[in-house]
Design an enzyme around this catalytic site. Structure first.
Site, mmCIF file in Angstrom:
data_model
loop_
_atom_site.group_PDB
_atom_site.id
_atom_site.type_symbol
_atom_site.label_atom_id
_atom_site.label_comp_id
_atom_site.label_asym_id
_atom_site.label_seq_id
_atom_site.Cartn_x
_atom_site.Cartn_y
_atom_site.Cartn_z
ATOM 1 N N TYR A 65 0.846 -1.361 0.131
ATOM 2 C CA TYR A 65 -0.052 0.045 -0.015
ATOM 3 C C TYR A 65 0.751 1.232 0.249
ATOM 4 C CZ TYR A 65 -3.406 -3.569 0.758
ATOM 5 O OH TYR A 65 -4.350 -4.664 0.458
ATOM 6 N N ARG A 98 -5.723 -15.041 9.963
ATOM 7 C CA ARG A 98 -6.641 -15.915 9.467
ATOM 8 C C ARG A 98 -6.913 -16.988 10.317
ATOM 9 N NH1 ARG A 98 -3.347 -14.369 5.207
ATOM 10 N NH2 ARG A 98 -4.406 -13.973 3.075
#
Length: 364
Positions: free
Chosen positions: A182, A324
């Site tokens: 990013y 996750r």
């Protein structure tokens, strides 16, 4: 006491254990506003017994969203929506909660992952992206506009304003997102940054924006509130950002008063070649930990209690973060405490779920 359940402080923030719930994008906001999904998602994670919960990347301006469904913290509406969610979550959990502040740069304007995550053109609900240089992430993406110095100043101000909003929300910690390809990571990596001004070229110049953003966020945040940074330790591409540069950045951040470094990797280039396996990112965290005097968080396929305990016992990291794995098992800290003979905080409404063989596991 086990290493995993040994308390730690970040600045003046006390954490009961060293389990961190890492930021995880949910792509479920409405014009940046948190929704009922966030109330459910954050609510059950806040009952997990972890030491710290960090809310997903919140865009500091609308153009900085990864997808149109990203969470935001750029105006009164997005701030109030998140305030409403936090009010409910805090009614039943005392877990410290932080937030990650982010700008997606050239990786903005994409569809949600479950629809393929492809680039969205303006006629598809997307928008013009921006980046250090006019280099798209994928060749098929729209070409980002190279940021002018004036736009860089606007984005810095957006981070400042978002940090002020985060503090006003009573969030316990702020994390600046400089990882995963990013915007801030794009400035760091020579693969994405081909500028010839004060923000490009040398390592000092490529680190400049990340350090400026951190410095400004730290300046407007109360001194007793931790401000950390998440980085990608390597691009996994020859000639890109690497661990040596990450160590230099981490040391510079430490001198600026950074509370911790959260060490991930990758995300900058589709050419990355990542050798994924248990602990695959831990060596980067360990190398940075050896070079700085501030806490380090390791992440990356850390999936069981003994594994996490060993990393801490071997002083490869100060904390472990799960993403996750926590979605798959939202009670991971309960199970880790049971495996390691420790106690974990749980709501009284759930105390009757305590298995017979681990009586005394829960505390209020």
């Amino acid at each position: 006491m086990s290493h995993l359940f040994n308390p730690i402080t970040l600045g003046k923030l006390h954490l009961e254990n060293r389990i961190v719930i890492a930021p995880m994008c949910q792509y479920s906001a409405e014009q940046g506003r948190a929704t009922a999904w966030h109330r459910i998602h954050l609510g059950h994670l806040a009952l997990s017994g972890a030491g710290l919960l960090i809310i997903e990347a919140a865009a500091v301006e609308a153009q900085g969203r990864i997808t149109p469904q990203d969470l935001g913290i750029w105006n009164d509406d997005t701030e109030q929506a998140l305030a409403d969610v936090l009010k409910d979550v805090r009614s039943y959990s005392a877990m410290p909660i932080g937030i990650q502040l982010a700008h997606a740069g050239r990786k903005a304007s994409t569809d949600v992952p479950w629809r393929g995550g492809g680039f969205l053109q303006p006629e598809q609900g997307g928008w013009q992206t921006s980046a250090p240089s006019a280099l798209p992430f994928n060749e098929s993406d729209g070409t980002p506009q190279a940021l002018t110095l004036a736009r860089i100043e606007e984005i810095k101000q957006a981070f400042i304003d978002a940090a002020i909003r985060a503090d006003r929300l009573g969030l316990d910690l702020i994390e600046v997102h400089a990882a995963h390809g990013y915007l801030l990571h794009q400035f760091l990596s020579p693969l994405a940054n081909q500028r010839d001004d004060q923000y490009g070229g040398s390592l000092e110049n490529r680190m400049r924006l990340t350090l400026e953003v951190f410095r400004e966020v730290r300046r407007v945040t109360p001194a007793d509130k931790p401000v950390g940074v998440r980085i990608s330790a390597t691009d996994w591409v020859e000639g890109g950002w690497d661990i040596a540069q990450s160590i230099a950045l981490s040391q510079a951040l430490g001198k600026e008063g950074c509370s911790y470094i959260h060490v991930s990797s990758g995300g900058l280039s589709p050419a990355q070649q990542i050798a994924v396996g248990p602990n695959y990112q831990v060596p980067f965290a360990a190398a940075i930990k050896d070079a700085v005097d501030i806490p380090v968080i390791a992440v990356g396929l850390i999936t069981d209690a003994e594994q996490a305990e060993t990393l801490l016992a071997n002083q490869q990291t100060d904390m472990v973060a799960l993403a996750r794995g926590m979605l798959y098992d939202p009670r991971w800290p309960w199970h880790a405490a049971a495996r390691l003979g420790e106690k974990v905080r749980a709501p009284e409404q759930y105390w009757r779920s305590e298995p017979h063989e681990v009586k005394g596991l829960f505390k209020s």
